[in-house]
Design a protein around this motif. Structure first.
Motif, PDB file in Angstrom:
ATOM      1  N   UNK A 134      -3.826  -6.447   0.989  1.00 43.88           N
ATOM      2  CA  UNK A 134      -3.244  -6.214   2.301  1.00 43.88           C
ATOM      3  C   UNK A 134      -1.989  -5.376   2.110  1.00 43.88           C
ATOM      4  N   UNK A 135      -1.542  -4.752   3.179  1.00 47.56           N
ATOM      5  CA  UNK A 135      -0.302  -3.985   3.116  1.00 47.56           C
ATOM      6  C   UNK A 135       0.815  -4.847   3.688  1.00 47.56           C
ATOM      7  N   UNK A 136       1.967  -4.818   3.043  1.00 51.41           N
ATOM      8  CA  UNK A 136       3.102  -5.588   3.521  1.00 51.41           C
ATOM      9  C   UNK A 136       4.318  -4.684   3.599  1.00 51.41           C
ATOM     10  N   UNK A 137       5.055  -4.800   4.687  1.00 51.54           N
ATOM     11  CA  UNK A 137       6.281  -4.012   4.818  1.00 51.54           C
ATOM     12  C   UNK A 137       7.427  -4.772   4.174  1.00 51.54           C
ATOM     13  N   UNK A 138       8.243  -4.073   3.396  1.00 58.43           N
ATOM     14  CA  UNK A 138       9.370  -4.719   2.724  1.00 58.43           C
ATOM     15  C   UNK A 138      10.510  -4.869   3.727  1.00 58.43           C
ATOM     16  N   UNK A 139      10.962  -6.117   3.946  1.00 57.93           N
ATOM     17  CA  UNK A 139      12.022  -6.343   4.925  1.00 57.93           C
ATOM     18  C   UNK A 139      13.374  -6.546   4.248  1.00 57.93           C
ATOM     19  N   UNK A 140      13.383  -7.093   3.031  1.00 55.74           N
ATOM     20  CA  UNK A 140      14.639  -7.340   2.334  1.00 55.74           C
ATOM     21  C   UNK A 140      14.447  -7.021   0.867  1.00 55.74           C
TER      22      UNK A 140
END
Length: 252
Positions: free
Chosen positions: A116-122
């Motif tokens: 899956x693709x995950x957006x980096x938030x921190x």
């Protein structure tokens, strides 16, 4: 504790009259209003169950996996980019938005269901100087590639939880809008207006040449250039005007 039916998110598409309450998502990897409880997916989308009880019986047989983990909680919040697997029917779904801001029933191949693709938030440094990043679905991944920064997208293997690859957040890359008025639209990032102390604005242009702007935190990179790393739901994230939609319906 409770969620009244009229206060439930509009994109769940629950009717007003068939009850007072709606299934309130448990606390989990996605926000209450940006998620879809498993029961709604089984009962209201796939129509595999007619009632809450039937949905519970399906889930309790451990048939439903979210991101490769069996989930027996009916109100588990599945959200954007999550992979839902039902091995008994050998079906895989990825939750992505259609241009109306709803979660599309988007079937994917077994091979695409492994990541899956995950957006980096921190991005920060933990104890003993261990670098780690936190993604939009609450995963903490230690020792990431040092080139990965906030707002980039990482491709995560759902079995191991390891990063396989990553996408920079930069002009020319393909993105999907995950919130706001343009939710579900797909286009290429043109440029980013920086507004220190306010919201950064991203300008996006879709493959039909329509351009639109949205806040930076609504933008989720999904591909290099114009090659998406995930398959897109039908309509390919292109919004058509009301007239075009009417013509399509009449043609069909």
């Amino acid at each position: 504790k409770h969620l009244k039916r009229l206060a439930a998110p509009k994109h769940w598409m629950l009717d007003k009259l068939s009850g007072v309450f709606a299934p309130r998502p448990s606390s989990g990897p996605h926000k209450v209003r940006e998620s879809l409880p498993i029961i709604l997916f089984i009962r209201n989308r796939l129509k595999y169950a007619l009632s809450y009880d039937e949905a519970k019986k399906i889930v309790m047989q451990r048939l439903i996996k979210v991101d490769g983990k069996v989930r027996t909680d009916l109100t588990f919040p599945a959200g954007f980019m999550d992979v839902i697997t039902i091995e008994k029917t050998s079906e895989n779904f990825r939750l992505v938005f259609d241009v109306k801001g709803r979660f599309a029933i988007h079937r994917i191949t077994a091979e695409e269901a492994t990541y899956k693709l995950c957006k980096v938030t921190k991005q920060c440094t933990g104890p003993k100087g261990v670098p780690f990043v936190v993604t939009h679905d609450g995963r903490t991944i230690r020792y990431p590639d040092p080139l990965i920064k906030v707002n980039d997208t990482v491709q995560v293997n759902t079995q191991t939880g390891k990063i396989m690859d990553f996408l920079k957040f930069e002009g020319g890359n393909m993105c999907m809008i995950t919130g706001g008025h343009n939710i579900g639209r797909v286009g290429q990032i043109v440029h980013v207006e920086k507004h220190p102390g306010s919201f950064h604005i991203v300008h996006v242009k879709d493959s039909l040449g329509h351009s639109f702007a949205t806040r930076l935190n609504n933008v989720f990179t999904i591909g290099k250039g114009n090659k998406p790393w995930i398959s897109l739901p039908k309509g390919k994230g292109l919004r058509s005007s009301i007239l075009e939609e009417r013509e399509k319906r009449l043609a069909a």
